[in-house]
Design an enzyme around this catalytic site. Structure first.
Site, PDB file in Angstrom:
ATOM      1  N   SER A   9      50.509  25.750 -37.252  1.00 43.96           N
ATOM      2  CA  SER A   9      49.733  26.185 -36.091  1.00 43.96           C
ATOM      3  C   SER A   9      48.420  25.414 -36.182  1.00 43.96           C
ATOM      4  CB  SER A   9      49.494  27.697 -36.192  1.00 43.96           C
ATOM      5  OG  SER A   9      48.389  28.079 -35.434  1.00 43.96           O
ATOM      6  N   TYR A  43      46.025  35.018 -32.656  1.00 44.47           N
ATOM      7  CA  TYR A  43      45.310  35.197 -33.930  1.00 44.47           C
ATOM      8  C   TYR A  43      44.503  33.989 -34.346  1.00 44.47           C
ATOM      9  CZ  TYR A  43      48.274  32.233 -36.844  1.00 44.47           C
ATOM     10  OH  TYR A  43      48.890  31.166 -37.413  1.00 44.47           O
ATOM     11  N   TYR A  75      58.377  35.631 -38.044  1.00 43.76           N
ATOM     12  CA  TYR A  75      59.396  34.582 -38.186  1.00 43.76           C
ATOM     13  C   TYR A  75      60.828  35.064 -37.869  1.00 43.76           C
ATOM     14  CZ  TYR A  75      56.043  31.550 -40.737  1.00 43.76           C
ATOM     15  OH  TYR A  75      54.985  30.743 -41.112  1.00 43.76           O
ATOM     16  N   ASP A 204      19.182  48.302 -15.668  1.00 40.10           N
ATOM     17  CA  ASP A 204      20.171  47.363 -15.131  1.00 40.10           C
ATOM     18  C   ASP A 204      19.974  47.230 -13.619  1.00 40.10           C
ATOM     19  OD1 ASP A 204      22.440  45.818 -14.772  1.00 40.10           O
ATOM     20  OD2 ASP A 204      23.826  47.520 -14.885  1.00 40.10           O
TER      21      ASP A 204
END
Ligand code: SPV
Ligand code: MG
Length: 431
Positions: A9, A43, A75, A204
């Site tokens: 990866s 990930y 896997y 805000d």
């Protein structure tokens, strides 16, 4: 010959990978899997090289028997089809969270006597430099800006976490977990006006000006690589909004969300408890058109936020506005609600999708927080924003610590609740 399998990866083949291949070749015929984009982004860093180019890069390696596509982080599919005698990986997968992948492989292989080989992970100066280079590339405006659109294509729902500083940016950037065999991380960051203002001790109400908001963007961009969705409040008047679009696009922000209110803007979660004025459909469409007209790339998105449900103007008004805003060029729709139940949001999504199957829908489940990402994705929501949870968790923790120090005339009593200095330091990358 025994079959040896390893999965890459990576965007760059370096000496660490070559070492794995060398050791692998001592055990048998080597097959290399290339992890799909969909699995990688759960990930790892977003790939800087396309999947096709990563395949070609691996195919060009000498001494390999075959190259496969690995679709999932786990896997199972590969092991069941290839039945490797060995699976080989750097020993960094002995540590969390990758150890869950290793455990899964050990259990799959044990069914037929296969074995895992852990090769000492190569982490020298050169590899460190390559990692840094990839990070720098990911953070460049031209790469970061388009990433939200890229994620929309490969994620069932894009998750965005509130950020308002370099530190919160690092949390959004680096938090990866394993849960029930699945890996997850946030895909993008929401630069909330509420939290940016709160961090500065201001209300805000657009009182924190754009120069200051851009400064916050810069702080975050300096230490992260993930795409940014900017909360542009009302966007101001169209004549001002065009400058905001230009600046954000140039900086590498991926999207601005503007809400269809005019005058003194208050936070939406006040609903009808305070005076708030919704823009006319035509007025807001004009602002969207003005923004789209000055945009220079196809990467940047202007997302129109509809306040009809917040202001209790009804579902039909919300839908009419949504279609009108898309007609004016909006690249996405954000629908907001402050109800406890997600019902009106889900109804909006279903009815909007009857006429528009593609325009991305963004939601902010702050008050209706029982809804899951899976339910939202089932109703064809594309982006979920966790808009203020970091600020709301940090504030009580800090406030309690301040009180405890006052109570005890020292800091000993609070120490067990504090992050060790060593951990704070390891969160921060040095150049
Ligand atoms: C923000 O985070 O600033 C938002 C979302 O605009 S909300 O606070 O829910 O209005
Ligand atoms: Mg806001």
């Amino acid at each position: 010959m025994p079959i040896v399998y390893t999965c890459f990866s990576t965007d760059v083949i370096h000496e660490g990978h070559l070492n794995i291949l060398k050791v692998a070749a001592e055990y048998g015929d080597v097959y290399v899997g290339v992890l799909s984009d969909e699995a990688t982004v759960r990930y790892n860093k977003f790939p800087t090289v396309s999947f096709e180019d990563r395949m070609r890069m691996v195919e060009a390696l000498p001494g390999i028997k075959g190259v496969l596509i690995q679709k999932d982080i786990l896997y199972d599919e590969i092991v069941n089809t290839l039945r490797p005698d060995y699976v080989i990986h750097g020993d960094n997968w002995l540590m969390e969270p990758l150890s869950h992948i290793r455990d899964n492989v050990v259990s799959l292989l044990s069914e037929y006597g296969g074995k895992v080989i852990d090769v000492p992970y190569t982490f020298n100066e050169n590899v460190r430099k390559i990692d840094k280079r990839i990070n720098e590339k990911l953070a460049m405006p031209e790469f970061r800006r388009k990433r939200l659109k890229q994620l929309l294509k490969i994620r069932p729902i894009v998750k965005s976490l509130e950020v308002h500083s370099g530190l919160t940016g690092l949390i959004a950037e680096k938090t990866v977990i394993e849960h029930d065999g699945c890996f997850d991380q946030f895909d993008s960051m929401w630069l909330s006006s509420l939290c940016d203002s709160t961090a500065k001790g201001k209300p805000d109400i657009e009182v924190v000006d754009m120069t200051s908001r851009f400064r916050t963007i810069d702080d975050i961009m300096e230490v992260t690589t993930k795409p940014i969705i900017f909360d542009g409040d009302t966007g101001g008047i169209p004549e001002h909004f065009v400058y905001i679009v230009r600046s954000l696009e140039r900086m590498g922000v991926s999207a601005v969300i503007i809400e269809d209110k005019v005058g003194l803007k208050k936070n939406s979660l006040f609903g009808t408890e305070v005076d708030q004025t919704q823009d006319t459909i035509e007025g807001f469409c004009e602002k969207i058109r003005a923004g789209k007209a000055v945009q220079l790339t196809d990467d940047f998105m202007i997302i129109a936020r509809i306040e009809s449900l917040i202001l209790e103007r009804g579902m039909d008004d919300a839908l009419e506005r949504a279609h009108a805003y898309v007609g004016a060029g909006a690249d996405g729709i954000m629908i907001h609600s402050r109800r406890k139940s997600p019902d009106e949001i889900l109804e909006f999504c279903d009815r909007f999708r009857e006429k528009d199957e593609t325009t991305p829908i963004v939601v902010v489940p702050t008050s209706y927080n029982s809804v899951t990402e899976e339910e939202l994705a089932d109703h064809k929501v594309n982006i979920v924003i966790y808009a203020n949870q970091l600020t709301r968790s940090a504030f009580p923790a800090m406030s309690e610590t301040a009180k405890e120090i006052l109570r005890h005339h020292r800091a000993l009593e609070v120490d067990s609740r504090l992050m060790p200095i060593k951990d704070i330091i390891s969160l921060i990358d040095e150049l």
